[in-house]
Design a protein around this motif. Sequence first.
Motif, short mmCIF file in Angstrom:
data_model
loop_
_atom_site.label_atom_id
_atom_site.label_comp_id
_atom_site.label_asym_id
_atom_site.label_seq_id
_atom_site.Cartn_x
_atom_site.Cartn_y
_atom_site.Cartn_z
N TRP A 155 101.56 -66.40 34.27
CA TRP A 155 100.98 -65.03 34.87
C TRP A 155 100.70 -65.50 36.37
CZ3 TRP A 155 96.43 -65.24 37.53
CH2 TRP A 155 95.43 -66.25 37.23
N GLN A 156 100.39 -66.54 36.86
CA GLN A 156 100.24 -66.87 38.13
C GLN A 156 101.39 -66.62 39.19
OE1 GLN A 156 99.78 -68.85 35.98
NE2 GLN A 156 97.78 -70.07 35.91
N ASP A 157 102.64 -66.73 38.42
CA ASP A 157 103.87 -66.42 38.92
C ASP A 157 104.61 -65.01 39.01
OD1 ASP A 157 103.74 -68.99 40.06
OD2 ASP A 157 104.57 -69.78 38.06
N TRP A 158 103.84 -64.11 38.28
CA TRP A 158 104.30 -62.71 38.14
C TRP A 158 104.60 -62.22 39.68
CZ3 TRP A 158 101.09 -60.43 33.61
CH2 TRP A 158 101.17 -60.99 32.55
N PRO A 159 105.48 -61.08 39.56
CA PRO A 159 105.58 -60.40 41.03
C PRO A 159 104.55 -59.27 41.03
CG PRO A 159 107.29 -59.97 39.31
CD PRO A 159 106.62 -60.91 38.55
N TRP A 160 103.38 -59.68 41.34
CA TRP A 160 102.26 -58.82 41.09
C TRP A 160 102.51 -57.48 42.18
CZ3 TRP A 160 98.73 -58.92 37.54
CH2 TRP A 160 98.46 -60.13 36.78
N ASP A 161 103.18 -57.86 43.20
CA ASP A 161 103.38 -56.55 44.05
C ASP A 161 104.38 -55.49 43.55
OD1 ASP A 161 101.67 -57.54 46.12
OD2 ASP A 161 103.09 -58.55 47.04
N GLU A 162 105.24 -56.10 42.39
CA GLU A 162 106.10 -55.13 41.78
C GLU A 162 105.83 -54.59 40.45
OE1 GLU A 162 109.85 -57.09 42.08
OE2 GLU A 162 109.23 -57.94 44.00
N LEU A 163 104.80 -55.01 39.84
CA LEU A 163 104.49 -54.67 38.43
C LEU A 163 103.92 -53.16 38.35
CD1 LEU A 163 102.38 -57.69 37.09
CD2 LEU A 163 105.04 -57.23 36.85
N ASP A 164 104.31 -52.67 37.33
CA ASP A 164 103.97 -51.34 37.03
C ASP A 164 102.97 -51.18 35.97
OD1 ASP A 164 106.14 -49.46 38.51
OD2 ASP A 164 107.31 -50.87 37.54
N ALA A 165 102.71 -52.21 35.11
CA ALA A 165 101.58 -52.21 34.22
C ALA A 165 101.31 -53.69 33.79
CB ALA A 165 101.70 -51.14 33.15
N PRO A 214 83.90 -60.77 27.45
CA PRO A 214 82.68 -61.55 28.15
C PRO A 214 83.08 -61.82 29.37
CG PRO A 214 83.08 -62.82 26.50
CD PRO A 214 84.01 -61.68 26.19
N LYS A 215 84.33 -62.30 29.87
CA LYS A 215 84.89 -62.49 30.78
C LYS A 215 86.58 -62.13 30.63
CE LYS A 215 85.51 -66.62 34.13
NZ LYS A 215 85.40 -68.00 34.06
N PRO A 216 86.88 -61.42 31.72
CA PRO A 216 88.29 -61.10 31.64
C PRO A 216 89.22 -62.23 32.00
CG PRO A 216 87.36 -60.39 33.78
CD PRO A 216 86.15 -60.66 32.93
N HIS A 217 90.22 -62.15 31.13
CA HIS A 217 91.28 -63.10 31.33
C HIS A 217 91.80 -63.26 32.58
CE1 HIS A 217 95.48 -65.09 31.23
NE2 HIS A 217 95.04 -65.63 29.95
N PRO A 218 91.97 -64.30 33.50
CA PRO A 218 92.50 -64.28 34.92
C PRO A 218 93.34 -63.42 35.10
CG PRO A 218 92.20 -66.34 34.08
CD PRO A 218 91.94 -65.72 32.89
N ALA A 219 94.47 -63.42 34.18
CA ALA A 219 95.70 -62.38 34.75
C ALA A 219 95.18 -60.79 34.64
CB ALA A 219 96.78 -62.32 33.52
N ALA A 220 94.30 -60.52 33.55
CA ALA A 220 93.76 -59.24 33.63
C ALA A 220 92.84 -58.78 34.90
CB ALA A 220 92.83 -58.98 32.50
N ALA A 221 92.07 -60.00 35.24
CA ALA A 221 91.32 -59.94 36.50
C ALA A 221 91.97 -59.49 37.58
CB ALA A 221 90.26 -60.96 36.73
N LYS A 222 93.23 -60.51 37.76
CA LYS A 222 94.11 -60.09 38.85
C LYS A 222 94.80 -58.55 38.66
CE LYS A 222 97.61 -62.47 41.57
NZ LYS A 222 98.02 -63.88 42.11
N ALA A 223 95.24 -58.36 37.67
CA ALA A 223 95.75 -56.86 37.67
C ALA A 223 94.78 -55.93 38.00
CB ALA A 223 96.12 -56.68 36.12
N THR A 224 93.54 -56.06 37.74
CA THR A 224 92.38 -55.03 38.24
C THR A 224 92.42 -55.24 39.59
OG1 THR A 224 91.23 -55.33 36.21
CG2 THR A 224 90.00 -54.48 38.25
N THR A 225 92.31 -56.19 40.20
CA THR A 225 92.39 -56.42 41.84
C THR A 225 93.36 -55.91 42.45
OG1 THR A 225 91.06 -58.44 41.61
CG2 THR A 225 92.35 -58.18 43.72
N PHE A 226 94.68 -55.58 41.80
CA PHE A 226 95.90 -55.37 42.53
C PHE A 226 95.93 -53.86 42.02
CE2 PHE A 226 97.20 -59.32 43.39
CZ PHE A 226 98.13 -59.39 44.63
#
Length: 447
Positions: free
Chosen positions: A60-70, A82-94
């Motif tokens: 997930w760290q290497d996903w093309p975050w600037d291009e993801l639609d969902a 109780p704590k979001p998965h890091p990928a979920a947290a990053k999706a929220t940030t983006f």
Amino acid sequence: MMIPHNMSGQRIGLLGLGRSGIAAARALAASGAVAYAHDDKAAKDTPSGCSSSNFIWQGWQDWPWDELDAVVISPGIPHLYPKPHPAAAKATTFGIPIISEVELALRAKSDATLIAITGTNGKSTCTALLGHCLTKAGAKVAVGGNIGDAACSLKDPGTGGYIILELSSYQLETTPSLAPDFGVVLNITPDHLDRHGGMDGYVAAKRLMVTATRAGGHVILGSDDDYMRDFATVPVADKVTVTTVTASEAPKGRDASPALKGVHNAHNAATMATVMRMIGYEESIIDAGMASFAGLPHRLQPVGQIGHIGFINDSKATNGVAAAKALMAFDSIYWIAGGLAKDDGVGAAGNALGAVKKAYLIGASADLFATQLAGKCTTEIHHDLNSATYAAFADAQSATSAAHILLSPAAASFDQFDSFEARGDAFAALAATLCATPSSFVGGAHA
């Protein structure tokens, strides 16, 4: 397969490759989308129906975050508490939407009538029961979601057919396109509180079923507890009817099905009969479906009988409320309970002990349950299922009438088993062994 064709060309992060994740991958591939998949445990195999051009294993760290639609997230992975998965947290940030596999299926825009069912207890039984009754009545039906096949794997029954989906609280939170024709909420008791930040968050997730029901549709509430009374007053879409069901409305056919034993199943049968009545089915057809329902594995499932002793597998009862309902469905119970306790421990089951002759406690919660049951019923700590089952069987042989060895744990299974299914299968295997060994049974005079 339910294919979200309107997602062609999109780039989707796929977090979790269990049953729902694999179904999502295939649906996305068929739609023309590209999935970037991450799973902490799964073998890095390309699912059938996918290719290297539309399914890419990538951390997930290497996903093309600037291009993801969902980001499609599996139900077992936390996106908030109780704590979001890091990928979920990053999706929220983006600002990237986090959605469920069910959401993909709904974007296929089927013309079938959508019936969505949720609740703390009974939703699997109700989903299977309604599917059985409609199928027996000759309807075209697809049943899945949180039970059986993932939503994307279902064959679209089309116009005049019915899609029946069991939805968990996690799926409700991540399915923004949900707009059922029939939105069913069976009941609400404390469960999964860690995943929702407390009871308020859990109730809010279940409330989404009510507010999502489409204009002109039907909200059906399967009990009259405090939460359901509150839900009956929630603002709904235009011309939505809201109906609260009572156990007295259960059809007569329910009495002929051993799988629908107990007051809780009277509520379940009444709620599903209400759906069928609203669709337009006659009572005789409803009765025929109910009477022929064989039930589901691990839900009040008879798994053995020798003489006067019956073995009942209710491994699906992973909280105290579910176990309490089982304890009120039988007489003369030798109760096997325990596992990974929920927040309230034995919970409501501790107040439903009238038929319990003795409790045999297993798993991580054995000591806690023994403390909570002290002075209420006789208990023995055995820790493992094998020892508890043999001890219950030995004691049940002294009963002078029908006795029930009931596995209804009031706890999750993950301390000793991979799933409640694995726990139930182990109990069924023990029952089969004991029932197949006449020398182990000395109570034949009571048969």
